[in-house]
Write an enzyme that holds these catalytic residues in place. Structure first.
Site, PDB file in Angstrom:
ATOM      1  CG  HIS A  17      -1.930   0.933   1.388  1.00 36.81           C
ATOM      2  ND1 HIS A  17      -1.710   2.245   1.720  1.00 36.81           N
ATOM      3  CD2 HIS A  17      -3.271   0.821   1.221  1.00 36.81           C
ATOM      4  CE1 HIS A  17      -2.868   2.885   1.768  1.00 36.81           C
ATOM      5  NE2 HIS A  17      -3.829   2.047   1.462  1.00 36.81           N
ATOM      6  CG  ASP A  66       0.529  -2.459   6.238  1.00 36.32           C
ATOM      7  OD1 ASP A  66      -0.426  -2.648   7.012  1.00 36.32           O
ATOM      8  OD2 ASP A  66       0.439  -1.811   5.183  1.00 36.32           O
ATOM      9  CD  GLN A 122      -6.808  -4.769   4.062  1.00 38.76           C
ATOM     10  OE1 GLN A 122      -7.712  -5.510   4.442  1.00 38.76           O
ATOM     11  NE2 GLN A 122      -7.041  -3.547   3.630  1.00 38.76           N
ATOM     12  CE  LYS A 170      -7.252  -0.536   6.143  1.00 38.99           C
ATOM     13  NZ  LYS A 170      -8.075  -0.039   5.060  1.00 38.99           N
ATOM     14  CB  CYS A 195      -3.601   3.198  -1.624  1.00 42.83           C
ATOM     15  SG  CYS A 195      -4.878   4.389  -1.290  1.00 42.83           S
TER      16      CYS A 195
HETATM   17  C1  LIG Z   1      -2.347  -3.025   3.531  1.00 42.10           C
HETATM   18  C2  LIG Z   1      -2.717  -1.630   3.966  1.00 42.10           C
HETATM   19  N1  LIG Z   1      -1.783  -0.864   4.528  1.00 42.10           N
HETATM   20  C3  LIG Z   1      -2.056   0.382   4.942  1.00 42.10           C
HETATM   21  C4  LIG Z   1      -3.314   0.927   4.806  1.00 42.10           C
HETATM   22  C5  LIG Z   1      -3.565   2.306   5.276  1.00 42.10           C
HETATM   23  O1  LIG Z   1      -4.496   2.306   6.306  1.00 42.10           O
HETATM   24  P1  LIG Z   1      -5.004   3.687   6.904  1.00 42.10           P
HETATM   25  O2  LIG Z   1      -5.604   4.451   5.771  1.00 42.10           O
HETATM   26  O3  LIG Z   1      -5.998   3.286   7.923  1.00 42.10           O
HETATM   27  O4  LIG Z   1      -3.828   4.389   7.469  1.00 42.10           O
HETATM   28  C6  LIG Z   1      -4.324   0.168   4.203  1.00 42.10           C
HETATM   29  C7  LIG Z   1      -5.658   0.750   3.981  1.00 42.10           C
HETATM   30  O5  LIG Z   1      -6.403   0.346   3.112  1.00 42.10           O
HETATM   31  C8  LIG Z   1      -4.009  -1.142   3.779  1.00 42.10           C
HETATM   32  O6  LIG Z   1      -4.941  -1.922   3.209  1.00 42.10           O
END
Ligand SMILES: Cc1ncc(COP(=O)(O)O)c(C=O)c1O
Length: 403
Positions: A115, A192, A195, A218, A358
């Site tokens: 992401h 990270d 998910q 999430k 993203c």
């Molecule tokens: C794998 C992953 N990393 C990071 C993020 C970023 O999350 P946030 O927008 O809550 O900071 C997301 C959000 O969709 C994601 O799916």
């Protein structure tokens, strides 16, 4: 219909087939109530006042931290820092750890499927430090081989940052194996968990993550609360990220000493109601149970994938096995822009995501501009999937194609 669905006001009248939980989950009444109760009965500025109400607010906030520590199996609550979201957590690591410990010529290893939240902080750091950002590339299923990881981890690698589950391909990664490789060359493993935490039991100690980031929203908590886990000795060696109130020990006109971890990294008035909501979401999640979550998601994903593959003109991305999708199914409809697909589904009150998710470097790697993504959670039903399938079968006709 599963027994939990009635707890979710947005889902209760079945107005929407909500298939966008990878973007944000729906909230159960138990979480809404916990937030309301905090504001009704314990609202004062936490960590500041010496009176009963403020102490109540502080206790609620610190209890939530302890709840998070148990949830991710951290050794102590001091290793849990509250942030806004995954993005802020990863930025904290890049700005604080990265600027202190990454030097010219060092390497930062990431995957092309990350992401943007797990790319841009490292890109920025690499540019600033004249370090090199090195990429891993997946096979068709979305897997990264241990051989490639070994080949790209070397004595210059300072940081290896990877999502436990991709928000596009869904496939869970063998982080524990990656962490072993990272540690064998003296690098830190940044995970990270945005998910993964909503769908599977996580143990930061078992995977041996040095840092682990996730977002509350999430996993059914309010928006605006996130977590960074860090090993205590690393957090203690790091300089502060944001500065100001609450994160100090003693301040003079020209200098300051800082609070102990975790408060060193929590400048300003904290999001105590968010933290309380996150603790309630974790209670809810664990009451549902990861067994139930995994079984329900696997069943629904298998049904969705099997039926979707029977529809002509559909390309599904990622693994062939429904077990590896963690409720995420990314696809395209021939000749139809994903935004058109999502708008046609929206007319039927079917909510899916469309765009680059993203993850533009991954889109470039897959040679597509954008995709559609349906993502499931344990509160979804076969009826949601049927509504999605009925609507998707109509898309090409709506756009003027014969079939
Ligand atoms: C794998 C992953 N990393 C990071 C993020 C970023 O999350 P946030 O927008 O809550 O900071 C997301 C959000 O969709 C994601 O799916």
């Amino acid at each position: 219909m599963n027994a939990f669905r009635k707890d979710f006001p947005v889902l209760s009248e079945n107005k929407y087939a909500y298939l966008d939980s990878a973007a944000t989950a729906q909230r159960p009444v138990q979480v809404l109530k916990a937030v309301e109760d905090f504001y009704r009965t314990a609202n004062a500025n936490p960590l500041r006042g010496l009176y009963e109400l403020s102490i109540k607010a502080t206790d609620a906030y610190e209890d939530a931290r302890a709840r998070v520590a148990r949830f991710i199996d951290a050794s102590s609550s001091e290793e849990v820092i509250f942030t806004k979201n995954t993005t802020e957590s990863l930025n904290l690591v890049a700005y604080s750890y990265g600027r202190a410990f990454v030097k010219e010529g060092d390497e930062i290893l990431i995957a092309v499927s990350e992401h943007h939240s797990n790319i841009i902080p490292w890109q920025t750091l690499a540019k600033e430090k004249n370090a090199k950002l090195v990429y891993l590339y997946p096979n068709e299923k979305g897997e990264y081989s241990l051989d490639e990881v070994k080949a790209k981890c070397n004595s210059r690698t300072r940081i290896f940052a990877m999502a436990q589950v991709s928000n596009v391909l869904g496939i869970p990664k063998p982080i524990k194996e990656y962490a072993k490789i990272a540690h064998s060359v003296g690098a830190v493993m940044v995970v990270d968990g945005a998910q993964s935490t909503p769908h599977m039991k996580v143990s930061v100690r078992d995977m041996d993550a040095d840092f682990f980031a996730f977002s509350g929203h999430k996993l059914m908590a309010p928006m605006g609360i996130g977590v960074l886990y860090g090993k205590k000795e690393l957090l203690e060696a790091m300089p502060p990220f944001l500065t100001g109130g609450e994160m100090i020990e003693y301040v003079t006109e020209q200098s300051a000493t800082f609070a102990e971890v975790p408060h060193k990294f929590e400048a300003g008035t904290v999001n105590a109601a968010g933290a309380v909501g996150l603790a309630a979401a974790i209670d809810y999640l664990e009451n549902v149970g990861f067994d139930f979550i995994e079984k329900t998601e696997e069943k629904l994903t298998a049904y969705l994938l099997d039926e979707l593959k029977k529809v002509p003109h559909i390309t599904v991305y990622g693994s062939d096995s429904y077990k590896e999708h963690v409720g995420i199914v990314t696809f395209n409809v021939d000749d139809c822009h994903p935004h058109d697909v999502a708008s046609i589904l929206d007319a039927d009150k079917v909510c899916i995501r469309a765009g680059h998710h993203c993850a533009q470097p991954l889109m470039q790697f897959m040679k597509v501009n954008a995709t559609n993504r349906a993502s499931l959670y344990f509160y979804n039903t076969e009826e949601d999937v049927d509504r999605f399938l009925t609507s998707i079968k109509n898309v090409r006709k709506e756009l003027g194609y014969g079939s």
